[in-house]
Design an enzyme around this catalytic site. Structure first.
Site, PDB file in Angstrom:
ATOM      1  N   GLU A  18       2.051 -22.434  34.223  1.00 43.21           N
ATOM      2  CA  GLU A  18       1.324 -23.360  35.087  1.00 43.21           C
ATOM      3  C   GLU A  18      -0.143 -22.959  35.056  1.00 43.21           C
ATOM      4  O   GLU A  18      -0.494 -21.869  34.606  1.00 43.21           O
ATOM      5  CB  GLU A  18       1.842 -23.288  36.528  1.00 43.21           C
ATOM      6  CG  GLU A  18       1.620 -21.923  37.168  1.00 43.21           C
ATOM      7  CD  GLU A  18       1.717 -21.942  38.687  1.00 43.21           C
ATOM      8  OE1 GLU A  18       1.621 -23.024  39.288  1.00 43.21           O
ATOM      9  OE2 GLU A  18       1.854 -20.863  39.270  1.00 43.21           O
TER      10      GLU A  18
ATOM     11  N   ASN B 299       9.793 -13.498  42.483  1.00 45.58           N
ATOM     12  CA  ASN B 299       8.795 -14.271  41.747  1.00 45.58           C
ATOM     13  C   ASN B 299       7.435 -14.266  42.412  1.00 45.58           C
ATOM     14  O   ASN B 299       6.596 -15.125  42.157  1.00 45.58           O
ATOM     15  CB  ASN B 299       9.248 -15.721  41.551  1.00 45.58           C
ATOM     16  CG  ASN B 299      10.604 -15.792  40.915  1.00 45.58           C
ATOM     17  OD1 ASN B 299      10.831 -15.128  39.906  1.00 45.58           O
ATOM     18  ND2 ASN B 299      11.509 -16.532  41.494  1.00 45.58           N
TER      19      ASN B 299
ATOM     20  N   GLU C  88      13.836 -25.527  33.783  1.00 47.86           N
ATOM     21  CA  GLU C  88      13.457 -25.059  32.452  1.00 47.86           C
ATOM     22  C   GLU C  88      14.260 -23.827  32.105  1.00 47.86           C
ATOM     23  O   GLU C  88      14.962 -23.254  32.946  1.00 47.86           O
ATOM     24  CB  GLU C  88      11.935 -24.790  32.377  1.00 47.86           C
ATOM     25  CG  GLU C  88      11.452 -23.685  33.285  1.00 47.86           C
ATOM     26  CD  GLU C  88       9.920 -23.568  33.340  1.00 47.86           C
ATOM     27  OE1 GLU C  88       9.208 -24.526  32.971  1.00 47.86           O
ATOM     28  OE2 GLU C  88       9.464 -22.501  33.766  1.00 47.86           O
TER      29      GLU C  88
ATOM     30  N   LYS D  75       3.526 -29.086  38.614  1.00 45.74           N
ATOM     31  CA  LYS D  75       4.113 -28.349  37.490  1.00 45.74           C
ATOM     32  C   LYS D  75       4.671 -29.268  36.399  1.00 45.74           C
ATOM     33  O   LYS D  75       4.531 -28.985  35.216  1.00 45.74           O
ATOM     34  CB  LYS D  75       5.183 -27.385  37.988  1.00 45.74           C
ATOM     35  CG  LYS D  75       4.603 -26.207  38.765  1.00 45.74           C
ATOM     36  CD  LYS D  75       5.587 -25.064  38.842  1.00 45.74           C
ATOM     37  CE  LYS D  75       4.916 -23.778  39.226  1.00 45.74           C
ATOM     38  NZ  LYS D  75       4.728 -23.534  40.635  1.00 45.74           N
TER      39      LYS D  75
ATOM     40  N   ASN E 117      -3.291 -22.497  37.686  1.00 43.97           N
ATOM     41  CA  ASN E 117      -3.721 -22.485  39.078  1.00 43.97           C
ATOM     42  C   ASN E 117      -5.200 -22.841  39.116  1.00 43.97           C
ATOM     43  O   ASN E 117      -6.034 -22.123  38.575  1.00 43.97           O
ATOM     44  CB  ASN E 117      -3.464 -21.115  39.707  1.00 43.97           C
ATOM     45  CG  ASN E 117      -1.971 -20.846  39.856  1.00 43.97           C
ATOM     46  OD1 ASN E 117      -1.193 -21.770  40.102  1.00 43.97           O
ATOM     47  ND2 ASN E 117      -1.565 -19.611  39.690  1.00 43.97           N
TER      48      ASN E 117
ATOM     49  N   PHE F  41      12.692  -5.780  52.589  1.00 43.83           N
ATOM     50  CA  PHE F  41      11.382  -6.428  52.518  1.00 43.83           C
ATOM     51  C   PHE F  41      11.223  -7.571  53.501  1.00 43.83           C
ATOM     52  O   PHE F  41      10.547  -8.555  53.221  1.00 43.83           O
ATOM     53  CB  PHE F  41      11.095  -6.925  51.105  1.00 43.83           C
ATOM     54  CG  PHE F  41      11.023  -5.824  50.108  1.00 43.83           C
ATOM     55  CD1 PHE F  41       9.846  -5.127  49.918  1.00 43.83           C
ATOM     56  CD2 PHE F  41      12.137  -5.443  49.389  1.00 43.83           C
ATOM     57  CE1 PHE F  41       9.778  -4.093  49.018  1.00 43.83           C
ATOM     58  CE2 PHE F  41      12.083  -4.403  48.483  1.00 43.83           C
ATOM     59  CZ  PHE F  41      10.898  -3.729  48.300  1.00 43.83           C
TER      60      PHE F  41
ATOM     61  N   GLU G 116      -1.368 -19.435  33.525  1.00 41.76           N
ATOM     62  CA  GLU G 116      -0.300 -18.435  33.566  1.00 41.76           C
ATOM     63  C   GLU G 116       0.664 -18.623  32.403  1.00 41.76           C
ATOM     64  O   GLU G 116       1.073 -19.745  32.102  1.00 41.76           O
ATOM     65  CB  GLU G 116       0.473 -18.548  34.891  1.00 41.76           C
ATOM     66  CG  GLU G 116      -0.382 -18.254  36.101  1.00 41.76           C
ATOM     67  CD  GLU G 116       0.433 -18.109  37.389  1.00 41.76           C
ATOM     68  OE1 GLU G 116       0.008 -17.340  38.259  1.00 41.76           O
ATOM     69  OE2 GLU G 116       1.483 -18.774  37.518  1.00 41.76           O
TER      70      GLU G 116
HETATM   71  P1  ADP Z   1       4.373 -20.188  41.305  1.00 41.58           P
HETATM   72  O1  ADP Z   1       3.604 -21.450  41.388  1.00 41.58           O
HETATM   73  O2  ADP Z   1       5.248 -19.979  42.469  1.00 41.58           O
HETATM   74  O3  ADP Z   1       3.503 -19.049  40.978  1.00 41.58           O
HETATM   75  P2  ADP Z   1       5.307 -19.974  38.546  1.00 41.58           P
HETATM   76  O4  ADP Z   1       5.810 -21.089  37.724  1.00 41.58           O
HETATM   77  O5  ADP Z   1       3.972 -19.464  38.217  1.00 41.58           O
HETATM   78  O6  ADP Z   1       5.381 -20.412  40.072  1.00 41.58           O
HETATM   79  O7  ADP Z   1       6.370 -18.791  38.475  1.00 41.58           O
HETATM   80  C1  ADP Z   1       6.283 -17.641  39.257  1.00 41.58           C
HETATM   81  C2  ADP Z   1       7.044 -16.504  38.604  1.00 41.58           C
HETATM   82  O8  ADP Z   1       8.413 -16.839  38.393  1.00 41.58           O
HETATM   83  C3  ADP Z   1       6.537 -16.126  37.241  1.00 41.58           C
HETATM   84  O9  ADP Z   1       5.498 -15.210  37.311  1.00 41.58           O
HETATM   85  C4  ADP Z   1       7.773 -15.540  36.574  1.00 41.58           C
HETATM   86  O10 ADP Z   1       7.964 -14.206  36.934  1.00 41.58           O
HETATM   87  C5  ADP Z   1       8.881 -16.338  37.155  1.00 41.58           C
HETATM   88  N1  ADP Z   1       9.236 -17.462  36.277  1.00 41.58           N
HETATM   89  C6  ADP Z   1       8.826 -18.727  36.412  1.00 41.58           C
HETATM   90  N2  ADP Z   1       9.341 -19.508  35.445  1.00 41.58           N
HETATM   91  C7  ADP Z   1      10.089 -18.709  34.674  1.00 41.58           C
HETATM   92  C8  ADP Z   1      10.895 -18.910  33.515  1.00 41.58           C
HETATM   93  N3  ADP Z   1      11.036 -20.089  32.976  1.00 41.58           N
HETATM   94  N4  ADP Z   1      11.529 -17.838  32.983  1.00 41.58           N
HETATM   95  C9  ADP Z   1      11.411 -16.620  33.532  1.00 41.58           C
HETATM   96  N5  ADP Z   1      10.684 -16.364  34.616  1.00 41.58           N
HETATM   97  C10 ADP Z   1      10.025 -17.396  35.198  1.00 41.58           C
HETATM   98  P1  ADP Z   2       0.768 -17.896  42.561  1.00 44.28           P
HETATM   99  O1  ADP Z   2       0.769 -19.268  43.172  1.00 44.28           O
HETATM  100  O2  ADP Z   2       0.823 -17.932  41.083  1.00 44.28           O
HETATM  101  O3  ADP Z   2       1.703 -16.927  43.168  1.00 44.28           O
HETATM  102  P2  ADP Z   2      -1.235 -16.234  43.796  1.00 44.28           P
HETATM  103  O4  ADP Z   2      -0.583 -14.982  43.436  1.00 44.28           O
HETATM  104  O5  ADP Z   2      -2.708 -16.359  43.668  1.00 44.28           O
HETATM  105  O6  ADP Z   2      -0.692 -17.364  42.863  1.00 44.28           O
HETATM  106  O7  ADP Z   2      -0.765 -16.602  45.303  1.00 44.28           O
HETATM  107  C1  ADP Z   2      -1.254 -17.704  46.042  1.00 44.28           C
HETATM  108  C2  ADP Z   2      -0.368 -17.885  47.269  1.00 44.28           C
HETATM  109  O8  ADP Z   2      -0.866 -17.125  48.381  1.00 44.28           O
HETATM  110  C3  ADP Z   2      -0.359 -19.270  47.795  1.00 44.28           C
HETATM  111  O9  ADP Z   2       0.515 -20.099  47.112  1.00 44.28           O
HETATM  112  C4  ADP Z   2       0.091 -19.075  49.238  1.00 44.28           C
HETATM  113  O10 ADP Z   2       1.486 -19.036  49.390  1.00 44.28           O
HETATM  114  C5  ADP Z   2      -0.449 -17.726  49.603  1.00 44.28           C
HETATM  115  N1  ADP Z   2      -1.622 -17.849  50.550  1.00 44.28           N
HETATM  116  C6  ADP Z   2      -2.323 -18.938  50.853  1.00 44.28           C
HETATM  117  N2  ADP Z   2      -3.320 -18.707  51.689  1.00 44.28           N
HETATM  118  C7  ADP Z   2      -3.265 -17.420  51.991  1.00 44.28           C
HETATM  119  C8  ADP Z   2      -4.055 -16.559  52.807  1.00 44.28           C
HETATM  120  N3  ADP Z   2      -5.121 -16.976  53.443  1.00 44.28           N
HETATM  121  N4  ADP Z   2      -3.720 -15.261  52.890  1.00 44.28           N
HETATM  122  C9  ADP Z   2      -2.661 -14.806  52.205  1.00 44.28           C
HETATM  123  N5  ADP Z   2      -1.897 -15.567  51.412  1.00 44.28           N
HETATM  124  C10 ADP Z   2      -2.172 -16.865  51.282  1.00 44.28           C
HETATM  125 MG    MG Z   3       2.367 -18.906  39.351  1.00 42.85          MG
END
Ligand code: ADP
Ligand code: ADP
Ligand code: MG
Length: 672
Positions: A288, A235, A200, A116, A290, A348, A275
């Site tokens: 970020e 998140n 951030e 990141k 992906n 949850f 994203e």
């Molecule tokens: P991940 O790799 O876990 O997906 P992200 O950076 O994509 O991490 O963030 C996941 C979620 O967290 C985002 O979809 C958003 O809802 C929230 N988020 C992340 N960064 C911010 C930010 N700077 N401000 C507000 N919400 C954030």
């Molecule tokens: P983000 O990283 O932005 O949340 P996704 O919503 O595509 O992106 O979620 C990916 C996440 O799903 C991975 O970071 C991991 O925690 C989880 N994951 C990895 N492998 C599996 C799997 N085989 N089945 C379900 N979840 C998984």
């Molecule tokens: Mg993300």
């Protein structure tokens, strides 16, 4: 083209990839750990290889074991799915060195975008809007506080290696920065083996909107429009849709252009996702990238008609991208609900165990202009274990409009039967019924805003309660008539019986009079207290888990569970216990004393099966409300157990390292 693809993943995504490979005439190899010996992906693949013990760190994440499986099966390509090794540059590099195709982007793209902090620097240089903040590693709490204060609260503390919503905390004060920093750091360490943290600005009430990109090895990159993933809990995405109900065509174009520019800057040559977080005024900021197939990719496939896995395989094999930007259109609306083994009624918490009953709604492949698509890795009898993400399936609907896709989702959720473990289907149903969802008035705070005290089941309207009371009266009637027949008491119609029926719901009594019935009880007429008549038609039979039919012409689908006295009915995310009595039974039931619940408020109970990873109090300690008393590690998350009120610790019943069951007593407390 490849002859054989090994899928270095499990669950629904492994099954998803096998389907496309098969369509393309390519053989598949599954890998599996102990817990997945009889998993669906293993059955679906042409070959399968055992790779070790259940914890991912001993199987799915071990590069050498995957390499050995490749060697033994002579696979010529590997699809990593998402999670696990999908964004592991070392893995992609090793494959490259061994001349095995990695069905994903080039190694540099993974390296740059997989981190990141690095990706943010890179995006900044590529003139992509990034979230304001400090782009660098933070060494300690003091520095964290200093930086947070510079940026201005609220801030988001994030793990540079983060993913899946893990290793992330919001902070509004310096105290929250201290605790958030520690928790994010230790969560990052245990989940990703990398505890670098950065900070951030936290964008308030934003929407999460991401752009799907697709590139080849010849410098071509296009985007496939956006997905909105604002319905999130912790998140982590819960419901996604494509397109977004929020973006103007202008913003869509600008975001698409920035996403493509960023992808081109890293020579992106596969499917990937950029994203963004978007504020109220359509300002958007890069979050970020992906560098893999995303969980929610099906919604994009549904609106564009493009098979993303096929495109990934083609570009990994060196083919020229067969699609131009102009070929990509938005056809209708698609929604995805992530069906998780998480109990919404218990905050949850992950729920593990066997799926004793699993009947998903019927998938329709283009039934008229509506599609229901289910991506899953389980079948009835499968086990949801504590080793992996608790996802049961992804339920997608596609229809011409957002409203129609929502209605179809609501109906599909209503028909989805999962028993044996806790699951979030009632919660997903409640979202589909929610006014803010229906009008598209959503932000990433939606769940926190609308369910601040968790989810206790949706509030049903009075009209819905009456409909369900009528369903119950109908079921009761069908059962009575059957019992009369079984007991051999001549023809049931010959027996005079009382026609008054009282349905009790939430301590409320709703009275009806049975007026007439069809021969097979499929149709009955009831009169209510105001002498209005209701006509009910349903082919429900005793034992059927779903009541579907019409009440006064309105189509109703509800899930039914028999209870000792009546029915537990699930409908639109609400759950009602309804009993049906004759007049006399109703009178008697009013005299029954109510059963009291045992008082467990003196105990701190384990809210989920897991490991007691630390305990920070001892006998005799005074604890203040909000103080962390212990931490339970479950499903790779650290869950801090917080004192709800000031109290005295009377006894500590467990020790660090104990493996705990749901509801086990951890600590006894005394409150004034
Ligand atoms: P991940 O790799 O876990 O997906 P992200 O950076 O994509 O991490 O963030 C996941 C979620 O967290 C985002 O979809 C958003 O809802 C929230 N988020 C992340 N960064 C911010 C930010 N700077 N401000 C507000 N919400 C954030
Ligand atoms: P983000 O990283 O932005 O949340 P996704 O919503 O595509 O992106 O979620 C990916 C996440 O799903 C991975 O970071 C991991 O925690 C989880 N994951 C990895 N492998 C599996 C799997 N085989 N089945 C379900 N979840 C998984
Ligand atoms: Mg993300």
């Amino acid at each position: 083209m490849f002859k054989k693809i090994l899928i270095a993943n499990r669950g629904e995504i492994a099954c998803r990839i096998i389907k496309t490979a098969r369509k393309m005439g390519i053989k598949t190899v599954a890998v599996y750990a102990d817990a997945d010996k009889s998993a669906l992906h293993v059955k679906m693949a042409d070959e399968s290889i055992y790779i070790g013990e259940s914890p991912a760190s001993k199987s799915y994440l071990v590069i050498d074991k995957i390499l050995e499986a490749i060697e033994n099966t002579q696979a010529d390509a590997v699809h990593p799915g998402y999670g696990f090794l999908s964004e592991n540059a070392a893995f992609a590099k090793t494959l490259k060195d061994k001349n095995i195709a990695f069905i994903g982007p080039n190694v540099t793209a993974i390296e740059v975008m997989g981190d990141k902090i690095e990706s943010k620097k890179f995006a900044d240089n590529a003139k992509v809007n990034t979230v304001p903040g400090h782009i660098g590693v933070i060494e300690d709490i003091d520095e964290a506080i200093k930086i947070a204060e510079n940026i201005g609260y609220p801030v988001m503390i994030k793990a540079s290696a983060g993913g899946g919503g893990k290793g992330m905390r919001i902070a509004y004060t310096s105290d929250e920065v201290s605790t958030g920093y520690e928790l994010a750091k230790s969560e990052a360490k245990s989940s990703f083996g990398d505890d670098r943290i950065f900070i951030e600005k936290f964008i308030v009430e934003p929407r999460h909107i991401e752009i799907q990109v697709l590139g080849d090895k010849h410098g071509n990159v296009i985007h496939l429009n956006e997905r909105e993933c604002s319905i999130q809990r912790r998140n982590q995405k819960v419901v996604e849709e494509a397109p977004s109900s929020f973006l103007t065509p202008k913003t869509r174009e600008e975001m698409g252009a920035q996403a493509v520019a960023l992808a081109k800057a890293v020579d992106y040559d596969s499917a990937g996702t950029v994203e963004f977080i978007v504020d109220k005024n359509q300002n958007f900021y890069f979050l970020e990238m992906n560098t893999r197939l995303q969980v929610e990719h099906p919604v994009t496939e549904l609106i564009t008609g493009v098979d993303l896995v096929e495109q990934m395989i083609l570009s990994a094999s060196g083919a020229l991208l067969g699609l131009q930007q102009e070929d990509i259109t938005i056809n209708g609306w698609a929604i995805e609900s992530r069906v998780y083994a998480e109990d919404p009624f218990r905050n949850f918490l992950p729920s593990i165990g066997r799926l004793t009953k699993y009947i998903p709604p019927k998938q329709s492949i283009n039934d008229g202009n509506k599609i229901i698509r289910i991506d899953t890795g389980v079948v009835e009898g499968s086990e949801i274990t504590m080793f992996y993400d608790p996802m049961i399936s992804k339920l997608c609907t596609h229809a011409p409009t957002r409203e129609a896709a929502t209605d179809l989702m609501a109906e599909a959720l209503g028909r989805y039967i999962v028993k044996g473990i806790g699951h979030n289907i009632p919660f997903l149903s409640a979202i589909m019924e929610h006014e803010r969802w229906k009008t598209g008035d959503i932000t990433t705070q939606f769940i926190e805003d609308e369910y601040p005290d968790g989810f206790q089941g949706a509030q049903l309207s009075n009209q819905d309660i009456i409909y369900l009371a009528i369903c119950a009266v109908h079921m009761d009637h069908v059962e009575n008539q059957r019992k009369r027949k079984i007991s051999g008491q001549m023809n049931s119609h010959a027996i005079p019986f009382e026609t008054a029926r009282v349905a009790t719901v939430n301590n409320q009594e709703i009275s009806f009079n049975l007026m007439s019935e069809g021969n097979d009880y499929q149709t009955i007429t009831l009169e209510n207290e105001n002498k209005h008549h209701h006509t009910i038609t349903s082919n429900w039979y005793p034992g059927a888990a779903i009541w579907q039919g019409k009440i006064d012409g309105i189509h109703i689908v509800a899930q039914i569970q028999m209870t000792s006295l009546g029915y537990k009915i699930h409908y639109k995310g609400g759950i009602l216990d309804i009993c049906v009595y004759t007049q006399r039974e109703a009178e008697l039931s009013r005299l029954m004393p109510e059963k009291l619940q045992a008082d467990m408020s003196r105990f701190i109970l384990c809210p989920m099966p897991g490991l007691l990873s630390s305990i920070s109090v001892k006998e005799g300690d005074h604890v203040e409300a909000g103080q962390t008393v212990c931490i339970i590690e479950a499903m790779k998350m650290e869950n801090a157990i917080i004192a709800e009120q000031n109290c005295l610790i009377k006894s500590v019943r467990k020790v660090k390292g104990d493996s705990l069951q749901l509801d086990e007593i951890i600590i006894e407390i005394e409150c004034k």
